[in-house]
Design a protein around this motif. Structure first.
Motif, mmCIF file in Angstrom:
data_model
loop_
_atom_site.group_PDB
_atom_site.id
_atom_site.type_symbol
_atom_site.label_atom_id
_atom_site.label_comp_id
_atom_site.label_asym_id
_atom_site.label_seq_id
_atom_site.Cartn_x
_atom_site.Cartn_y
_atom_site.Cartn_z
ATOM 1 N N VAL A 142 1.933 -8.001 -6.061
ATOM 2 C CA VAL A 142 1.081 -6.812 -6.101
ATOM 3 C C VAL A 142 0.252 -6.764 -4.817
ATOM 4 C CG1 VAL A 142 -0.876 -5.733 -7.270
ATOM 5 C CG2 VAL A 142 0.957 -6.782 -8.610
ATOM 6 N N SER A 143 0.138 -5.575 -4.223
ATOM 7 C CA SER A 143 -0.687 -5.359 -3.043
ATOM 8 C C SER A 143 -1.915 -4.567 -3.478
ATOM 9 C CB SER A 143 0.104 -4.564 -2.002
ATOM 10 O OG SER A 143 -0.727 -4.144 -0.951
ATOM 11 N N ALA A 144 -3.113 -5.079 -3.194
ATOM 12 C CA ALA A 144 -4.329 -4.399 -3.645
ATOM 13 C C ALA A 144 -5.379 -4.384 -2.543
ATOM 14 C CB ALA A 144 -4.889 -5.087 -4.885
ATOM 15 N N GLY A 145 -6.259 -3.402 -2.614
ATOM 16 C CA GLY A 145 -7.358 -3.283 -1.667
ATOM 17 C C GLY A 145 -8.520 -2.575 -2.337
ATOM 18 N N SER A 146 -9.663 -2.592 -1.692
ATOM 19 C CA SER A 146 -10.847 -1.964 -2.269
ATOM 20 C C SER A 146 -11.302 -0.784 -1.421
ATOM 21 C CB SER A 146 -11.977 -2.981 -2.397
ATOM 22 O OG SER A 146 -12.351 -3.456 -1.118
ATOM 23 N N PHE A 147 -12.160 0.035 -1.997
ATOM 24 C CA PHE A 147 -12.735 1.178 -1.304
ATOM 25 C C PHE A 147 -14.102 1.465 -1.900
ATOM 26 C CE2 PHE A 147 -10.173 2.738 -4.817
ATOM 27 C CZ PHE A 147 -11.006 3.652 -5.442
ATOM 28 N N VAL B 47 4.723 0.806 0.108
ATOM 29 C CA VAL B 47 5.008 1.477 -1.164
ATOM 30 C C VAL B 47 6.453 1.973 -1.165
ATOM 31 C CG1 VAL B 47 4.452 3.491 -2.597
ATOM 32 C CG2 VAL B 47 2.612 2.133 -1.571
ATOM 33 N N ALA B 48 7.163 1.753 -2.271
ATOM 34 C CA ALA B 48 8.550 2.209 -2.429
ATOM 35 C C ALA B 48 8.637 3.164 -3.619
ATOM 36 C CB ALA B 48 9.473 1.014 -2.644
ATOM 37 N N LEU B 49 9.660 3.995 -3.616
ATOM 38 C CA LEU B 49 9.868 4.924 -4.727
ATOM 39 C C LEU B 49 9.854 4.176 -6.059
ATOM 40 C CD1 LEU B 49 12.675 7.316 -3.459
ATOM 41 C CD2 LEU B 49 10.297 7.904 -3.928
ATOM 42 N N GLY B 50 9.110 4.687 -7.022
ATOM 43 C CA GLY B 50 9.068 4.099 -8.354
ATOM 44 C C GLY B 50 8.024 3.025 -8.561
ATOM 45 N N ASP B 51 7.385 2.533 -7.478
ATOM 46 C CA ASP B 51 6.325 1.530 -7.647
ATOM 47 C C ASP B 51 5.231 2.087 -8.548
ATOM 48 O OD1 ASP B 51 7.644 -0.077 -5.839
ATOM 49 O OD2 ASP B 51 6.037 -0.109 -4.351
ATOM 50 N N LEU B 52 4.569 1.215 -9.285
ATOM 51 C CA LEU B 52 3.427 1.611 -10.094
ATOM 52 C C LEU B 52 2.188 1.585 -9.207
ATOM 53 C CD1 LEU B 52 2.110 2.331 -12.808
ATOM 54 C CD2 LEU B 52 1.911 -0.135 -13.245
ATOM 55 N N LEU B 53 1.529 2.733 -9.058
ATOM 56 C CA LEU B 53 0.292 2.837 -8.281
ATOM 57 C C LEU B 53 -0.883 2.935 -9.245
ATOM 58 C CD1 LEU B 53 1.431 5.435 -5.604
ATOM 59 C CD2 LEU B 53 1.507 2.930 -5.466
ATOM 60 N N LEU B 54 -1.934 2.174 -8.967
ATOM 61 C CA LEU B 54 -3.120 2.135 -9.825
ATOM 62 C C LEU B 54 -4.372 2.350 -8.988
ATOM 63 C CD1 LEU B 54 -2.152 -1.195 -11.603
ATOM 64 C CD2 LEU B 54 -1.998 1.073 -12.622
ATOM 65 N N SER C 27 -22.822 7.049 -5.836
ATOM 66 C CA SER C 27 -22.094 6.008 -5.111
ATOM 67 C C SER C 27 -20.854 5.624 -5.928
ATOM 68 C CB SER C 27 -22.976 4.792 -4.839
ATOM 69 O OG SER C 27 -23.450 4.248 -6.045
ATOM 70 N N LEU C 28 -19.730 5.463 -5.238
ATOM 71 C CA LEU C 28 -18.442 5.221 -5.889
ATOM 72 C C LEU C 28 -17.785 4.000 -5.263
ATOM 73 C CD1 LEU C 28 -17.100 8.886 -5.637
ATOM 74 C CD2 LEU C 28 -18.249 7.853 -7.611
ATOM 75 N N GLY C 29 -16.953 3.323 -6.035
ATOM 76 C CA GLY C 29 -16.188 2.201 -5.519
ATOM 77 C C GLY C 29 -15.011 1.930 -6.426
ATOM 78 N N GLY C 30 -14.057 1.151 -5.915
ATOM 79 C CA GLY C 30 -12.917 0.847 -6.764
ATOM 80 C C GLY C 30 -11.867 0.003 -6.089
ATOM 81 N N ILE C 31 -10.730 -0.070 -6.759
ATOM 82 C CA ILE C 31 -9.584 -0.859 -6.310
ATOM 83 C C ILE C 31 -8.358 0.032 -6.374
ATOM 84 C CG2 ILE C 31 -8.114 -2.844 -6.848
ATOM 85 C CD1 ILE C 31 -10.592 -4.086 -8.224
ATOM 86 N N ILE C 32 -7.488 -0.087 -5.373
ATOM 87 C CA ILE C 32 -6.195 0.572 -5.395
ATOM 88 C C ILE C 32 -5.131 -0.506 -5.304
ATOM 89 C CG2 ILE C 32 -6.311 0.996 -2.889
ATOM 90 C CD1 ILE C 32 -4.607 3.580 -3.481
ATOM 91 N N ALA C 33 -4.069 -0.361 -6.112
ATOM 92 C CA ALA C 33 -3.037 -1.392 -6.147
ATOM 93 C C ALA C 33 -1.656 -0.748 -6.197
ATOM 94 C CB ALA C 33 -3.215 -2.295 -7.355
ATOM 95 N N ASP C 34 -0.681 -1.452 -5.611
ATOM 96 C CA ASP C 34 0.725 -1.076 -5.637
ATOM 97 C C ASP C 34 1.474 -2.232 -6.298
ATOM 98 O OD1 ASP C 34 3.370 -0.262 -5.119
ATOM 99 O OD2 ASP C 34 3.327 -1.088 -3.093
ATOM 100 N N ALA C 35 2.097 -1.966 -7.448
ATOM 101 C CA ALA C 35 2.847 -2.988 -8.171
ATOM 102 C C ALA C 35 4.327 -2.620 -8.137
ATOM 103 C CB ALA C 35 2.351 -3.102 -9.600
ATOM 104 N N PRO C 36 5.103 -3.299 -7.309
ATOM 105 C CA PRO C 36 6.541 -2.992 -7.211
ATOM 106 C C PRO C 36 7.279 -3.218 -8.521
ATOM 107 C CG PRO C 36 5.850 -4.477 -5.451
ATOM 108 C CD PRO C 36 4.698 -4.340 -6.392
#
Length: 106
Positions: A3-8, A26-33, A97-106
């Motif tokens: 899993v590839s993840a980062g914050s914002f 990111v590849a077609l069909g990956d789960l993005l969160l 104020s906002l924050g979070g995590i974004i992740a790509d799960a192949p």
């Protein structure tokens, strides 16, 4: 693959939008969160730019806090965004104020 993840975040500055950088590879069909949070009650969040088709799980809110998970399977627009170091725009129902995590799960 891992899993590839980062914050914002908005860096503590009140805003109704925040930029969540697309993960590379990111590849077609990956789960993005996208998991987004704020220190304000009764907020909801949505992805308003970058790509369409995001599903929002019912927001969790409590005393001075809100959080919501947004997810989708990657489409061609997400692969393109990933390859160009683009980003998604997450919009909140209230400026705070906002924050979070974004992740790509192949």
């Amino acid at each position: 693959m891992a899993v590839s993840a980062g914050s914002f975040s908005t860096g503590g500055t009140p805003s109704a939008t925040v930029s969540a950088p697309a993960r590379s590879g990111v590849a077609l069909g990956d789960l993005l969160l996208i998991w987004v949070t704020s220190q304000a009650a009764s907020m909801t969040f949505s992805v308003t730019a970058g790509s369409t088709g995001w599903t929002a799980v019912t927001a969790a809110t409590g005393l001075n806090s809100s959080a919501q998970l947004l997810y989708k399977n990657a489409a061609s627009a997400d692969v393109t965004l990933s390859g160009s170091s683009g980003s998604y725009t997450v919009t909140a129902s209230v400026s705070h104020s906002l924050g979070g995590i974004i992740a790509d799960a192949p």
